[in-house]
Design a protein around this motif. Structure first.
Motif, PDB file in Angstrom:
ATOM      1  N   PHE A 358      -7.064  -2.739   7.351  1.00 21.89           N
ATOM      2  CA  PHE A 358      -5.703  -2.993   7.202  1.00 21.89           C
ATOM      3  C   PHE A 358      -5.214  -2.548   9.102  1.00 21.89           C
ATOM      4  CE2 PHE A 358      -5.565  -2.585   3.060  1.00 21.89           C
ATOM      5  CZ  PHE A 358      -4.177  -3.906   2.740  1.00 21.89           C
ATOM      6  N   THR A 359      -5.000  -2.963  10.240  1.00 17.03           N
ATOM      7  CA  THR A 359      -3.930  -1.913  11.365  1.00 17.03           C
ATOM      8  C   THR A 359      -2.894  -1.629  11.391  1.00 17.03           C
ATOM      9  OG1 THR A 359      -5.708  -3.754  12.987  1.00 17.03           O
ATOM     10  CG2 THR A 359      -3.687  -2.931  13.562  1.00 17.03           C
ATOM     11  N   HIS A 360      -3.180  -0.052  11.377  1.00 15.12           N
ATOM     12  CA  HIS A 360      -1.306   0.698  11.055  1.00 15.12           C
ATOM     13  C   HIS A 360      -0.848   0.675  12.293  1.00 15.12           C
ATOM     14  CE1 HIS A 360      -4.020   1.305   7.609  1.00 15.12           C
ATOM     15  NE2 HIS A 360      -2.879   2.767   7.467  1.00 15.12           N
ATOM     16  N   ILE A 361       0.065   0.376  12.343  1.00 16.30           N
ATOM     17  CA  ILE A 361       1.022  -0.184  13.219  1.00 16.30           C
ATOM     18  C   ILE A 361       2.397   0.695  13.399  1.00 16.30           C
ATOM     19  CG2 ILE A 361       2.527  -1.714  14.151  1.00 16.30           C
ATOM     20  CD1 ILE A 361       0.141  -3.477  13.308  1.00 16.30           C
ATOM     21  N   CYS A 362       3.158   1.136  14.377  1.00 19.97           N
ATOM     22  CA  CYS A 362       4.048   2.344  14.128  1.00 19.97           C
ATOM     23  C   CYS A 362       5.494   1.035  14.457  1.00 19.97           C
ATOM     24  CB  CYS A 362       4.100   3.039  15.488  1.00 19.97           C
ATOM     25  SG  CYS A 362       3.547   4.572  15.271  1.00 19.97           S
ATOM     26  N   SER A 363       5.795   0.907  13.870  1.00 18.93           N
ATOM     27  CA  SER A 363       7.141  -0.013  12.923  1.00 18.93           C
ATOM     28  C   SER A 363       8.493   0.650  12.974  1.00 18.93           C
ATOM     29  CB  SER A 363       7.318  -1.435  12.722  1.00 18.93           C
ATOM     30  OG  SER A 363       7.947  -2.252  12.713  1.00 18.93           O
ATOM     31  N   THR A 364       9.637  -0.237  12.858  1.00 18.45           N
ATOM     32  CA  THR A 364      10.829   0.342  12.954  1.00 18.45           C
ATOM     33  C   THR A 364      11.575  -1.370  11.244  1.00 18.45           C
ATOM     34  OG1 THR A 364      11.822  -1.034  14.370  1.00 18.45           O
ATOM     35  CG2 THR A 364      11.498   1.323  14.670  1.00 18.45           C
ATOM     36  N   ARG A 365      12.311  -0.262  10.797  1.00 21.67           N
ATOM     37  CA  ARG A 365      12.987  -1.003   9.691  1.00 21.67           C
ATOM     38  C   ARG A 365      13.987  -1.569  10.463  1.00 21.67           C
ATOM     39  NH1 ARG A 365      11.277   0.209   4.751  1.00 21.67           N
ATOM     40  NH2 ARG A 365      10.496   2.633   5.000  1.00 21.67           N
ATOM     41  N   ARG A 366      14.022  -2.781  10.195  1.00 20.47           N
ATOM     42  CA  ARG A 366      15.595  -3.637  10.955  1.00 20.47           C
ATOM     43  C   ARG A 366      16.817  -3.325  11.106  1.00 20.47           C
ATOM     44  NH1 ARG A 366      13.392  -9.607   9.333  1.00 20.47           N
ATOM     45  NH2 ARG A 366      11.583  -9.815  10.224  1.00 20.47           N
ATOM     46  N   LYS A 367      16.864  -3.152   9.445  1.00 23.53           N
ATOM     47  CA  LYS A 367      18.465  -3.014   9.009  1.00 23.53           C
ATOM     48  C   LYS A 367      18.826  -1.558   9.775  1.00 23.53           C
ATOM     49  CE  LYS A 367      19.210  -6.165   5.781  1.00 23.53           C
ATOM     50  NZ  LYS A 367      20.142  -6.670   4.116  1.00 23.53           N
ATOM     51  N   GLU A 368      18.200  -0.061   9.136  1.00 28.36           N
ATOM     52  CA  GLU A 368      18.295   1.275   9.805  1.00 28.36           C
ATOM     53  C   GLU A 368      17.800   1.568  10.806  1.00 28.36           C
ATOM     54  OE1 GLU A 368      15.985   2.548   5.740  1.00 28.36           O
ATOM     55  OE2 GLU A 368      17.539   2.047   4.949  1.00 28.36           O
ATOM     56  N   GLY A 369      16.789   0.943  11.734  1.00 26.43           N
ATOM     57  CA  GLY A 369      16.337   1.209  12.729  1.00 26.43           C
ATOM     58  C   GLY A 369      15.323   2.854  12.716  1.00 26.43           C
ATOM     59  N   ARG A 370      14.749   2.822  11.328  1.00 26.87           N
ATOM     60  CA  ARG A 370      14.152   4.054  10.824  1.00 26.87           C
ATOM     61  C   ARG A 370      13.120   3.734  10.580  1.00 26.87           C
ATOM     62  NH1 ARG A 370      14.182   6.266   5.952  1.00 26.87           N
ATOM     63  NH2 ARG A 370      14.591   4.672   4.897  1.00 26.87           N
ATOM     64  N   PHE A 371      11.558   5.075  11.029  1.00 26.56           N
ATOM     65  CA  PHE A 371      10.376   3.991  11.265  1.00 26.56           C
ATOM     66  C   PHE A 371       9.446   3.096   9.891  1.00 26.56           C
ATOM     67  CE2 PHE A 371       6.352   5.924  10.115  1.00 26.56           C
ATOM     68  CZ  PHE A 371       4.731   5.556  11.270  1.00 26.56           C
ATOM     69  N   LYS A 372       8.809   2.683  10.453  1.00 25.31           N
ATOM     70  CA  LYS A 372       7.966   2.110   9.765  1.00 25.31           C
ATOM     71  C   LYS A 372       6.914   2.096   9.464  1.00 25.31           C
ATOM     72  CE  LYS A 372       7.825  -2.380   7.224  1.00 25.31           C
ATOM     73  NZ  LYS A 372       8.551  -3.723   7.110  1.00 25.31           N
TER      74      LYS A 372
END
Length: 482
Positions: A358-372
């Motif tokens: 798996f490639t691990h990526i720093c992302s955000t949740r669409r609605k909340e904008g929190r880290f994912k």
């Protein structure tokens, strides 16, 4: 998390006390072991190994001087049954089914050879399999009797080392899987103080494993000279390629039954215990590690800890005859605050790292904008698998459609069984769609009439045989905390 006890082995660590879990005094007699008879059943033998586990847990300094008697005919027979019946034959060209004919007499003879010291390990047959990056990986296929003996030996040694191995080691251990390791790194990054990730790669680990170091490390727990001699026979058996035998002075064949356990023992002392000692004595902040076989990732709270650790890790690996891969070992800013910190400095998005497919990526949740933490199938592996399936379909395009459909169902479902994690739906749908197109092209080439087969008409077969994607590995909960 399991912490190290006080005390160390200066001969190995070169560090102050507290690096290793076990100090090693002169050999003690392990009186807790009962002498096994040749007629005892597997149940009695299992009880014998449970006593070994209890003794291991009770005395971290204990060295076992009498282990070979646990390898009796019943355990050899159980080892034979645990092997893959469809596995390729080694240099002896004996298959699992062929060996099963008259197995009773075969195992009695094999048992006598082992306990009289007359057993000789055969060379492993070397084959090459393609890697996702286009290179070739050497695989060693042992003779069937060697597989049986190795499996029996693994069963005995695991009863000792499963009590010693640390919690962050996941590879080739009973009850542990890649997804347990993936869950652990997920929890570390999303719930712990991790701002930097060291993605480490040991160059050609299985090919460069030092035999002398390995035997020294095994001897920390095993003092039975007959067992040690048996391990040396497997290490020195050599490899056979195109009928030519070559000597092995370093390394252990990938694909050998005993290789994963030996690798875990090696890295337990060379890496795991040292990491545990280092973070307890040198780290200013939190440090987490997840290791699966020779693939491991570390998370750090502070960059200074990460930089210092990386420099000292190279020295540590060099001491044990290992080398970190210069291009694949990377320290990157990664975690819940990486994107924000890099943006404030005018830098780009956080880099990604690959771990266990798996490639691990720093992302955000669409609605909340929190880290994912987003995990996607590594692009190279996805493309490689699609090409492999496409080529197989072309070779077998004239087989009946139901037969092709059943095979495709197993392939796609097997892919989903591993890669179906939250956030990876796009890659799963891509795989399913590409497999459908590959099947359509193969069926069109069956005859001139095949050109009339359209994608719309193909949907019926696709929906019948190819499973749809759905999450099979939900987000890890607190029981997987690192």
């Amino acid at each position: 998390m399991k912490r190290t006890n006080k005390g160390a082995q200066p001969e190995i660590s070169g560090q102050p006390p507290a690096e290793f879990v076990e100090k090693r005094p002169p050999a003690k007699g392990n009186c807790v072991q009962t002498t096994a008879t040749g007629t005892q059943g597997l149940e009695a033998a299992t009880i014998g190994l449970s006593r070994v586990r209890e003794a291991t847990k009770r005395d971290k300094d204990l060295r076992f001087t009498n282990l070979l008697h646990h390898i009796d005919t019943e355990r050899l027979h159980a080892a034979y049954l645990s092997l893959n019946p469809k596995a390729a034959a080694g240099v002896d060209e004996v298959t699992w089914q062929e060996y099963g004919e008259g197995i009773g007499e075969r195992l009695i003879t094999l048992h006598d050879q082992i306990h009289s010291g007359r057993y000789r390990a055969r060379a492993s047959k070397r084959i090459w399999i393609p890697k996702p990056d286009g290179r070739q990986r050497p695989i060693g296929i042992a003779a069937l009797e060697d597989k049986i003996v190795q499996q029996a030996l693994v069963d005995v040694l695991q009863s000792i080392y499963e009590e010693d191995f640390l919690g962050f080691s996941y590879g080739s251990r009973p009850g542990r899987s890649q997804h347990n390791a993936l869950d652990s790194i997920y929890v570390a990054i999303t719930q712990r103080k991790v701002s930097w990730v060291l993605d480490a790669d040991i160059r050609g680990f299985y090919d460069s494993l030092d035999h002398e170091w390995l035997m020294k490390l095994v001897e920390h727990r095993v003092a039975d000279k007959r067992v040690l001699r048996l391990i040396r026979k497997f290490l020195r058996a050599g490899v056979s390629e195109d009928g030519k035998w070559s000597k092995t002075v370093v390394g252990t064949p990938q694909g050998a039954v005993i290789s994963p356990l030996l690798a875990n023992i090696y890295l337990h002392y060379a890496l795991d215990l040292w990491v545990n000692w280092w973070r307890n004595h040198h780290a200013r902040g939190e440090v987490y590690i997840v290791r699966y076989a020779d693939d491991f990732v570390l998370g750090f709270q502070y960059q200074s800890d990460a930089v210092r650790f990386q420099a000292e890790l190279r020295k540590r690996m060099d001491k044990f005859g290992l080398e970190l891969h210069g291009d694949k070992t990377r320290l990157i800013e990664f975690g819940r605050f990486a994107a924000e910190n890099r943006k404030s400095r005018g830098e780009g998005k956080p880099e990604t790292f690959d771990f266990l497919g798996f490639t691990h990526i720093c992302s955000t949740r669409r609605k909340e904008g929190r880290f994912k933490l987003l995990r996607k199938t590594i692009g190279k592996r996805l493309r490689s698998k699609i090409i492999e399936v496409r080529q197989t379909l072309q070779r077998h395009r004239h087989k009946p459609v139901p037969e092709q459909g059943r095979w495709l169902r197993s392939v796609v479902q097997g892919h989903f069984n591993y890669y179906a994690v939250p956030g990876n739906r796009e890659a799963l749908d891509t795989f399913r769609t590409q497999i459908g197109h590959a099947w359509l092209r193969a069926l069109r080439r069956r005859s001139q009439k095949g050109k009339n087969l359209t994608w719309e008409r193909m949907q019926k077969q696709r929906m019948k045989w190819i499973p749809t994607a759905r999450v099979l590995h939900p987000y890890p909960n607190q029981r997987f905390c690192v």
